[in-house]
Scaffold this motif. Structure first.
Motif, PDB file in Angstrom:
ATOM      1  N   CYS A   1      -0.047   3.714   6.577  1.00 21.98           N
ATOM      2  CA  CYS A   1       0.760   3.281   5.421  1.00 21.98           C
ATOM      3  C   CYS A   1       0.439   4.129   4.186  1.00 21.98           C
ATOM      4  O   CYS A   1       1.340   4.602   3.485  1.00 21.98           O
ATOM      5  CB  CYS A   1       0.509   1.805   5.133  1.00 21.98           C
ATOM      6  SG  CYS A   1       1.243   0.671   6.322  1.00 21.98           S
ATOM      7  N   PHE A   2      -0.852   4.309   3.917  1.00 23.24           N
ATOM      8  CA  PHE A   2      -1.247   5.163   2.794  1.00 23.24           C
ATOM      9  C   PHE A   2      -0.659   6.568   2.949  1.00 23.24           C
ATOM     10  O   PHE A   2      -0.116   7.137   1.996  1.00 23.24           O
ATOM     11  CB  PHE A   2      -2.769   5.277   2.726  1.00 23.24           C
ATOM     12  CG  PHE A   2      -3.497   4.061   2.250  1.00 23.24           C
ATOM     13  CD1 PHE A   2      -2.998   3.279   1.229  1.00 23.24           C
ATOM     14  CD2 PHE A   2      -4.719   3.701   2.818  1.00 23.24           C
ATOM     15  CE1 PHE A   2      -3.689   2.153   0.779  1.00 23.24           C
ATOM     16  CE2 PHE A   2      -5.418   2.594   2.376  1.00 23.24           C
ATOM     17  CZ  PHE A   2      -4.899   1.809   1.364  1.00 23.24           C
ATOM     18  N   ALA A   3      -0.792   7.129   4.147  1.00 18.81           N
ATOM     19  CA  ALA A   3      -0.395   8.516   4.373  1.00 18.81           C
ATOM     20  C   ALA A   3       1.103   8.716   4.209  1.00 18.81           C
ATOM     21  O   ALA A   3       1.544   9.697   3.598  1.00 18.81           O
ATOM     22  CB  ALA A   3      -0.839   8.967   5.767  1.00 18.81           C
ATOM     23  N   THR A   4       1.909   7.793   4.742  1.00 22.99           N
ATOM     24  CA  THR A   4       3.364   7.958   4.611  1.00 22.99           C
ATOM     25  C   THR A   4       3.804   7.744   3.164  1.00 22.99           C
ATOM     26  O   THR A   4       4.726   8.410   2.686  1.00 22.99           O
ATOM     27  CB  THR A   4       4.113   6.996   5.544  1.00 22.99           C
ATOM     28  OG1 THR A   4       3.701   5.641   5.292  1.00 22.99           O
ATOM     29  CG2 THR A   4       3.856   7.353   7.007  1.00 22.99           C
ATOM     30  N   GLY A   5       3.139   6.830   2.451  1.00 21.58           N
ATOM     31  CA  GLY A   5       3.462   6.653   1.032  1.00 21.58           C
ATOM     32  C   GLY A   5       3.109   7.881   0.221  1.00 21.58           C
ATOM     33  O   GLY A   5       3.870   8.322  -0.644  1.00 21.58           O
ATOM     34  N   HIS A   6       1.939   8.450   0.519  1.00 20.17           N
ATOM     35  CA  HIS A   6       1.501   9.679  -0.157  1.00 20.17           C
ATOM     36  C   HIS A   6       2.500  10.807   0.098  1.00 20.17           C
ATOM     37  O   HIS A   6       2.909  11.525  -0.823  1.00 20.17           O
ATOM     38  CB  HIS A   6       0.123  10.051   0.369  1.00 20.17           C
ATOM     39  CG  HIS A   6      -0.520  11.223  -0.308  1.00 20.17           C
ATOM     40  ND1 HIS A   6      -0.250  12.525   0.044  1.00 20.17           N
ATOM     41  CD2 HIS A   6      -1.430  11.289  -1.326  1.00 20.17           C
ATOM     42  CE1 HIS A   6      -0.951  13.340  -0.715  1.00 20.17           C
ATOM     43  NE2 HIS A   6      -1.677  12.617  -1.552  1.00 20.17           N
TER      44      HIS A   6
ATOM     45  N   PRO B   1       0.801  -1.227   0.000  1.00 18.44           N
ATOM     46  CA  PRO B   1       0.000   0.000   0.000  1.00 18.44           C
ATOM     47  C   PRO B   1       0.834   1.278   0.000  1.00 18.44           C
ATOM     48  O   PRO B   1       0.524   2.223  -0.727  1.00 18.44           O
ATOM     49  CB  PRO B   1      -0.830  -0.120   1.284  1.00 18.44           C
ATOM     50  CG  PRO B   1      -0.910  -1.573   1.547  1.00 18.44           C
ATOM     51  CD  PRO B   1       0.387  -2.150   1.078  1.00 18.44           C
ATOM     52  N   ALA B   2       1.891   1.333   0.823  1.00 21.79           N
ATOM     53  CA  ALA B   2       2.713   2.544   0.884  1.00 21.79           C
ATOM     54  C   ALA B   2       3.465   2.763  -0.428  1.00 21.79           C
ATOM     55  O   ALA B   2       3.523   3.880  -0.949  1.00 21.79           O
ATOM     56  CB  ALA B   2       3.694   2.457   2.052  1.00 21.79           C
ATOM     57  N   GLY B   3       4.037   1.692  -0.972  1.00 28.05           N
ATOM     58  CA  GLY B   3       4.781   1.825  -2.220  1.00 28.05           C
ATOM     59  C   GLY B   3       3.908   2.212  -3.391  1.00 28.05           C
ATOM     60  O   GLY B   3       4.266   3.067  -4.213  1.00 28.05           O
ATOM     61  N   LEU B   4       2.732   1.599  -3.496  1.00 28.90           N
ATOM     62  CA  LEU B   4       1.820   1.941  -4.589  1.00 28.90           C
ATOM     63  C   LEU B   4       1.317   3.373  -4.460  1.00 28.90           C
ATOM     64  O   LEU B   4       1.138   4.075  -5.465  1.00 28.90           O
ATOM     65  CB  LEU B   4       0.647   0.966  -4.618  1.00 28.90           C
ATOM     66  CG  LEU B   4       0.988  -0.494  -4.968  1.00 28.90           C
ATOM     67  CD1 LEU B   4      -0.257  -1.358  -4.908  1.00 28.90           C
ATOM     68  CD2 LEU B   4       1.651  -0.599  -6.338  1.00 28.90           C
ATOM     69  N   MET B   5       1.108   3.828  -3.219  1.00 29.37           N
ATOM     70  CA  MET B   5       0.675   5.215  -3.026  1.00 29.37           C
ATOM     71  C   MET B   5       1.785   6.184  -3.409  1.00 29.37           C
ATOM     72  O   MET B   5       1.527   7.234  -4.024  1.00 29.37           O
ATOM     73  CB  MET B   5       0.247   5.433  -1.583  1.00 29.37           C
ATOM     74  CG  MET B   5      -0.396   6.796  -1.331  1.00 29.37           C
ATOM     75  SD  MET B   5      -1.924   7.080  -2.278  1.00 29.37           S
ATOM     76  CE  MET B   5      -3.101   6.121  -1.320  1.00 29.37           C
ATOM     77  N   ALA B   6       3.019   5.848  -3.067  1.00 30.93           N
ATOM     78  CA  ALA B   6       4.148   6.690  -3.477  1.00 30.93           C
ATOM     79  C   ALA B   6       4.258   6.733  -5.000  1.00 30.93           C
ATOM     80  O   ALA B   6       4.478   7.798  -5.594  1.00 30.93           O
ATOM     81  CB  ALA B   6       5.448   6.164  -2.863  1.00 30.93           C
ATOM     82  N   ALA B   7       4.078   5.582  -5.641  1.00 28.25           N
ATOM     83  CA  ALA B   7       4.131   5.535  -7.106  1.00 28.25           C
ATOM     84  C   ALA B   7       3.016   6.371  -7.716  1.00 28.25           C
ATOM     85  O   ALA B   7       3.204   7.020  -8.756  1.00 28.25           O
ATOM     86  CB  ALA B   7       4.019   4.086  -7.573  1.00 28.25           C
ATOM     87  N   SER B   8       1.845   6.379  -7.085  1.00 26.16           N
ATOM     88  CA  SER B   8       0.738   7.196  -7.569  1.00 26.16           C
ATOM     89  C   SER B   8       1.120   8.672  -7.575  1.00 26.16           C
ATOM     90  O   SER B   8       0.869   9.400  -8.552  1.00 26.16           O
ATOM     91  CB  SER B   8      -0.501   6.995  -6.688  1.00 26.16           C
ATOM     92  OG  SER B   8      -1.000   5.687  -6.788  1.00 26.16           O
ATOM     93  N   GLN B   9       1.733   9.126  -6.492  1.00 25.26           N
ATOM     94  CA  GLN B   9       2.116  10.524  -6.404  1.00 25.26           C
ATOM     95  C   GLN B   9       3.221  10.872  -7.390  1.00 25.26           C
ATOM     96  O   GLN B   9       3.190  11.934  -8.034  1.00 25.26           O
ATOM     97  CB  GLN B   9       2.580  10.836  -4.973  1.00 25.26           C
ATOM     98  CG  GLN B   9       1.466  10.817  -3.943  1.00 25.26           C
ATOM     99  CD  GLN B   9       0.404  11.850  -4.259  1.00 25.26           C
ATOM    100  OE1 GLN B   9       0.646  13.051  -4.198  1.00 25.26           O
ATOM    101  NE2 GLN B   9      -0.782  11.389  -4.611  1.00 25.26           N
TER     102      GLN B   9
ATOM    103  N   LEU C   1       9.479  -1.054   1.971  1.00 26.89           N
ATOM    104  CA  LEU C   1       9.844  -2.461   2.073  1.00 26.89           C
ATOM    105  C   LEU C   1       9.135  -3.229   3.181  1.00 26.89           C
ATOM    106  O   LEU C   1       9.389  -4.412   3.379  1.00 26.89           O
ATOM    107  CB  LEU C   1      11.368  -2.561   2.255  1.00 26.89           C
ATOM    108  CG  LEU C   1      12.131  -2.079   1.012  1.00 26.89           C
ATOM    109  CD1 LEU C   1      13.491  -1.541   1.380  1.00 26.89           C
ATOM    110  CD2 LEU C   1      12.252  -3.212   0.016  1.00 26.89           C
ATOM    111  N   GLY C   2       8.259  -2.560   3.917  1.00 20.47           N
ATOM    112  CA  GLY C   2       7.511  -3.256   4.952  1.00 20.47           C
ATOM    113  C   GLY C   2       8.339  -3.509   6.199  1.00 20.47           C
ATOM    114  O   GLY C   2       9.519  -3.156   6.284  1.00 20.47           O
ATOM    115  N   GLY C   3       7.691  -4.124   7.181  1.00 26.86           N
ATOM    116  CA  GLY C   3       8.360  -4.446   8.433  1.00 26.86           C
ATOM    117  C   GLY C   3       8.982  -5.828   8.372  1.00 26.86           C
ATOM    118  O   GLY C   3       9.720  -6.145   7.446  1.00 26.86           O
ATOM    119  N   ALA C   4       8.666  -6.663   9.377  1.00 26.46           N
ATOM    120  CA  ALA C   4       9.280  -7.995   9.421  1.00 26.46           C
ATOM    121  C   ALA C   4       8.279  -9.075   9.785  1.00 26.46           C
ATOM    122  O   ALA C   4       8.657 -10.150  10.241  1.00 26.46           O
ATOM    123  CB  ALA C   4      10.430  -7.991  10.425  1.00 26.46           C
TER     124      ALA C   4
END
Length: 393
Positions: free
Chosen positions: A374-379, A11-19, A159-162
């Motif tokens: 996750c969405f917010a930090t990716g954005h 979710p975070a990576g895809l949101m970053a890619a969107s921006q 890259l997510g957590g663990a």
């Protein structure tokens, strides 16, 4: 065109890619797994809880991290997440608890719409690409066709957590950053079940739900539900207090949250006659067999004094062996410290490299808080990365 690389297709990576793609950059996403957003899809199997519809200050009170993180979530909070989902053609609804879901309930329709939008913007998704190294502006991957090196103008790590390593979040990226002098807070389980060494008589109650119940650990109190499992206690109420338990707080459960202590004591003080104590509890308090079993498990022998017994029913101490292991947790605390990042979530020691999502050191419960953050930090990272590239021109 300037080129952006996003590592991690959650979710975070895809949101970053969107921006980044919306800002006009040529975006490549690299993910180690054969398909994207596996953890996102798994989380949505029983109903994708996107966010929580409640006053923003209440929402932010569930986000554990620096004030800068709460500002980031406030800028892309519950209302923004709902509008974003609707922009992808996914109608949403709010349940009685305030939790917000897509009307389709599952994650897959939203993910398909999201990936189609990214593809329409020219975003490339490289599957099976595992990040293995960083050397200046060069980013190295192991891929199905061998070693590959990309030289993007800007990179966003997501890259997510663990936890749930089989789905892609294995924390192996920590060693790559450590080689560059960027160190992380050790990971710890969050939103995890409790380990309990049950006595044999509890086996018949495995799978039994306890609802409603009020759990208290430290200053955290949650009204919700949980399940007795063969391994311990699981469920949303347990996950919600897992942070306090991890920090060492004692755990108690109120088995009759709808009754006051005085009322419980008065009911238990009624003549018992020849009725067994278990039947007395069932008749006077309407306790089901699973609740009675928990009382017996954690406080045998039960006191005969109605006041003492009432206090146990209302504040039953739960003996446990701690949280389930990290890989069984829904999420993790720990990760990349915010002290290593600037306001745009760029790693100070690695100019042009940003980070977002669960790989950062923050914590939040399920129920919409975890996913929204996750969405917010990716954005935020995607937007800041696009601005950084523009400023380098």
């Amino acid at each position: 065109m300037k080129r952006a690389l996003v590592i991690g297709a959650g979710p975070a990576g895809l949101m970053a890619a969107s921006q980044l793609s919306e800002a006009g950059l040529l975006v490549t996403i690299a993910d180690a797994k054969p398909s994207p957003a596996r953890k996102f899809l798994m989380a949505g199997k029983s109903g994708l809880n996107l966010t929580k519809d409640e006053p923003l200050e209440d929402f932010l009170g569930h986000i554990h991290g620096p004030e800068s993180l709460r500002r980031i979530v406030a800028a892309f909070g519950p209302e923004h997440v709902q509008r974003w989902a609707q922009s992808l053609g996914q109608s949403v609804f709010t349940g009685s608890s305030g939790r917000v879901f897509p009307k389709a309930m599952k994650a897959s329709p939203l993910l398909r719409a999201w990936l189609a939008q990214l593809q329409a913007r020219g975003v490339t998704l490289n599957r099976g690409w595992r990040w293995v190294g960083l050397d200046g502006g060069s980013v190295e991957f192991q891929t199905p066709s061998g070693r590959q090196i990309l030289t993007p103008d800007v990179t966003v790590l997501a890259l997510g957590g663990a936890s749930w390593s089989r789905l892609g979040s294995d924390g192996k990226w920590v060693s790559i950053l450590a080689q560059k002098g960027v160190y992380c807070t050790p990971f710890a389980p969050s939103n995890a079940g409790l380990r309990v060494a049950w006595s044999p008589h509890m086996e018949r109650h495995f799978g039994a739900p306890i609802k409603p119940a009020r759990l208290t650990a430290g200053d955290r109190t949650v009204l919700g539900e949980f399940v007795i499992s063969s391994r311990g206690l699981e469920g949303s109420a347990i996950y919600a207090i897992s942070r306090a338990v991890r920090q060492g707080a004692a755990l108690t459960v109120d088995l009759v949250p709808g009754r006051e202590l005085a009322d419980v004591a008065a009911r238990l003080a009624k003549p018992q006659g020849k009725t067994s104590l278990s039947n007395h509890l069932r008749k006077t308090l309407k306790l089901d067999p699973a609740r009675i079993a928990l009382l017996q498990e954690f406080s045998r022998p039960l006191p005969s004094d109605p006041q003492a017994l009432a206090r146990l029913v209302k504040t039953l101490p739960i003996r446990h062996k701690g949280l389930r292991p990290i890989d069984e947790a829904i999420s993790t605390a720990g990760g990349l410290s915010f002290d290593a990042l600037d306001d745009g979530l760029m790693i100070r020691a690695l100019p042009g490299v940003f980070a977002c999502g669960e790989m950062l050191d923050w914590d939040a419960p399920t129920g919409g808080y975890l996913l929204t953050t996750c969405f917010a930090t990716g954005h935020h990272a995607g937007h800041a990365a696009a601005n950084w590239v523009r400023n380098q021109a």
